[in-house]
Motif scaffolding. Sequence first.
Motif, mmCIF file in Angstrom:
data_model
loop_
_atom_site.group_PDB
_atom_site.id
_atom_site.type_symbol
_atom_site.label_atom_id
_atom_site.label_comp_id
_atom_site.label_asym_id
_atom_site.label_seq_id
_atom_site.Cartn_x
_atom_site.Cartn_y
_atom_site.Cartn_z
ATOM 1 N N VAL A 33 47.203 51.125 56.675
ATOM 2 C CA VAL A 33 47.863 51.844 57.763
ATOM 3 C C VAL A 33 47.428 51.166 59.054
ATOM 4 C CG1 VAL A 33 48.039 54.100 58.887
ATOM 5 C CG2 VAL A 33 47.673 53.953 56.403
ATOM 6 N N ILE A 34 48.363 50.896 59.951
ATOM 7 C CA ILE A 34 47.981 50.182 61.178
ATOM 8 C C ILE A 34 48.092 51.087 62.396
ATOM 9 C CG2 ILE A 34 48.583 47.913 60.279
ATOM 10 C CD1 ILE A 34 51.165 48.101 62.010
ATOM 11 N N PRO A 60 48.891 60.656 70.497
ATOM 12 C CA PRO A 60 50.033 61.281 69.814
ATOM 13 C C PRO A 60 50.232 60.792 68.381
ATOM 14 C CG PRO A 60 50.754 59.977 71.737
ATOM 15 C CD PRO A 60 49.273 60.036 71.782
ATOM 16 N N ILE A 61 49.987 59.524 68.121
ATOM 17 C CA ILE A 61 50.175 59.015 66.746
ATOM 18 C C ILE A 61 49.159 59.685 65.809
ATOM 19 C CG2 ILE A 61 49.897 56.982 65.250
ATOM 20 C CD1 ILE A 61 51.056 55.284 67.549
ATOM 21 N N THR A 62 47.890 59.704 66.231
ATOM 22 C CA THR A 62 46.866 60.256 65.321
ATOM 23 C C THR A 62 47.008 61.783 65.209
ATOM 24 O OG1 THR A 62 45.283 60.170 67.150
ATOM 25 C CG2 THR A 62 45.202 58.384 65.545
ATOM 26 N N ARG A 63 47.507 62.432 66.281
ATOM 27 C CA ARG A 63 47.741 63.893 66.189
ATOM 28 C C ARG A 63 48.801 64.171 65.114
ATOM 29 N NH1 ARG A 63 50.875 66.235 70.235
ATOM 30 N NH2 ARG A 63 49.870 64.815 71.699
ATOM 31 N N HIS A 64 49.849 63.352 65.105
ATOM 32 C CA HIS A 64 50.894 63.527 64.089
ATOM 33 C C HIS A 64 50.317 63.326 62.681
ATOM 34 C CE1 HIS A 64 54.794 62.122 62.019
ATOM 35 N NE2 HIS A 64 54.730 63.437 62.005
ATOM 36 N N TRP A 65 49.459 62.298 62.531
ATOM 37 C CA TRP A 65 48.845 62.058 61.212
ATOM 38 C C TRP A 65 48.038 63.270 60.775
ATOM 39 C CZ3 TRP A 65 46.533 56.526 62.428
ATOM 40 C CH2 TRP A 65 47.571 55.590 62.405
ATOM 41 N N LYS A 66 47.297 63.867 61.723
ATOM 42 C CA LYS A 66 46.472 65.037 61.422
ATOM 43 C C LYS A 66 47.364 66.183 60.922
ATOM 44 C CE LYS A 66 42.148 65.976 61.428
ATOM 45 N NZ LYS A 66 41.275 65.233 60.559
ATOM 46 N N GLU A 67 48.492 66.365 61.630
ATOM 47 C CA GLU A 67 49.427 67.436 61.238
ATOM 48 C C GLU A 67 49.970 67.199 59.833
ATOM 49 O OE1 GLU A 67 50.976 67.961 65.831
ATOM 50 O OE2 GLU A 67 52.370 67.116 64.336
ATOM 51 N N ILE A 70 47.087 63.415 56.736
ATOM 52 C CA ILE A 70 46.850 62.049 56.263
ATOM 53 C C ILE A 70 45.352 61.739 56.389
ATOM 54 C CG2 ILE A 70 47.357 59.605 56.753
ATOM 55 C CD1 ILE A 70 50.172 60.661 57.724
ATOM 56 N N THR A 71 44.785 61.167 55.333
ATOM 57 C CA THR A 71 43.337 60.851 55.340
ATOM 58 C C THR A 71 43.137 59.374 54.984
ATOM 59 O OG1 THR A 71 43.163 61.454 53.012
ATOM 60 C CG2 THR A 71 42.676 63.195 54.630
ATOM 61 N N PHE A 72 41.933 58.880 55.254
ATOM 62 C CA PHE A 72 41.640 57.454 55.032
ATOM 63 C C PHE A 72 40.325 57.282 54.283
ATOM 64 C CE2 PHE A 72 43.908 57.926 59.095
ATOM 65 C CZ PHE A 72 45.093 57.322 58.718
ATOM 66 N N LYS A 90 36.326 56.222 69.105
ATOM 67 C CA LYS A 90 35.228 57.130 68.728
ATOM 68 C C LYS A 90 35.785 58.500 68.335
ATOM 69 C CE LYS A 90 31.775 55.145 71.830
ATOM 70 N NZ LYS A 90 31.105 55.340 73.113
ATOM 71 N N GLU A 91 36.782 58.972 69.090
ATOM 72 C CA GLU A 91 37.424 60.263 68.765
ATOM 73 C C GLU A 91 38.091 60.190 67.391
ATOM 74 O OE1 GLU A 91 37.615 63.364 70.061
ATOM 75 O OE2 GLU A 91 35.961 62.549 71.257
ATOM 76 N N ILE A 92 38.750 59.056 67.110
ATOM 77 C CA ILE A 92 39.437 58.894 65.814
ATOM 78 C C ILE A 92 38.395 58.917 64.678
ATOM 79 C CG2 ILE A 92 40.838 57.305 64.418
ATOM 80 C CD1 ILE A 92 42.206 56.468 67.104
ATOM 81 N N PHE A 93 37.234 58.277 64.899
ATOM 82 C CA PHE A 93 36.151 58.319 63.898
ATOM 83 C C PHE A 93 35.764 59.782 63.634
ATOM 84 C CE2 PHE A 93 33.909 53.890 64.461
ATOM 85 C CZ PHE A 93 35.048 53.269 63.981
ATOM 86 N N LYS A 94 35.656 60.570 64.723
ATOM 87 C CA LYS A 94 35.249 61.980 64.581
ATOM 88 C C LYS A 94 36.310 62.780 63.823
ATOM 89 C CE LYS A 94 32.918 62.959 68.717
ATOM 90 N NZ LYS A 94 33.226 63.497 70.030
ATOM 91 N N GLU A 95 37.582 62.539 64.191
ATOM 92 C CA GLU A 95 38.687 63.310 63.611
ATOM 93 C C GLU A 95 38.917 62.983 62.139
ATOM 94 O OE1 GLU A 95 41.374 65.429 64.701
ATOM 95 O OE2 GLU A 95 39.820 65.963 66.165
#
Length: 277
Positions: A33-34, A60-67, A70-72, A90-95
């Motif tokens: 996933v890019i 917005p992209i990662t918020r949509h993934w969260k909704e 989607i996990t990695f 860093k926020e994406i690492f946390k989320e």
Amino acid sequence: MKRVLTIQDISCFGKCSLTVALPIISAMGVETVILPTAVLSTHTLFEGFTCKDLSDQLEPITRHWKEQNITFDAIYTGYLGTKEEIDQVKEIFKEFGNENTLLFVDPAMGDNGKLYPAFDESYARYNATLCALADVIVPNITEACYMTGADYKEEYDEAYIKDLLNRLVDLGSKTAVLTGVSLSKGKTGAMGYNKETGAYTLYQNDLVDAKYHGTGDVFSSIVVGALMRGLDLQESLKLAADMTAETIRVTEKNPDNPWYGVDFEAVIPEILKNLPA
Ligand code: PXL
């Protein structure tokens, strides 16, 4: 199938960052996933490159993934543009990170004792705060020196490399791997240090005497792919070092002599031969 998120720029021409990571990791049988942080006409070693920053798209992209739940299995970061982008990562690492997510940081920002044109020393020191959150970091010696304040040396011994590795894990990651480490004449490779076990790993292969751009991204992509396919760190470093050297050998034979990037495409079949069935 394991799923990796890789966060880096798209340099449309130039064979680095996402145009290397996506084909290599996908070919290794890992869903890739890019998250593009910027679109550049070429990488920054060409004169006059264009750059459209995409950092306002990351949230917005990662918020949509969260909704979409989607996990990695891993998050692999490479070349990033600004301190603000580092904070967003860093926020994406946390989320998206948890105890089962491999956080792999390649603080791509320089080589041969110098930072790439887009960066300064303060950006380099800030990259250390992202490395602090990672499981595995893979700087080259230049990047390690800029992040730790150590003196950059072209000629060095094992004690210098071990000192750099200790300084790197003191930044906070579990494991540090230094790339481009040459501990005897005619050899090069990688040396790693795991803070938890106290174990050093060293892999040296024959030095191919040529420098090309994007080889760090080829190396990191193969390590990430191999770890996801179940190889351990030592095996993954060996495969990545051998195959990166092979990309340089193949490129040297290319009559067009492309200085801007290596012909990794030709080596993909060989990488796949070394993966478990
Ligand atoms: O990791 C190399 C790289 C990636 N992306 C961009 C670059 C470079 C190296 O110069 O300029 C935009």
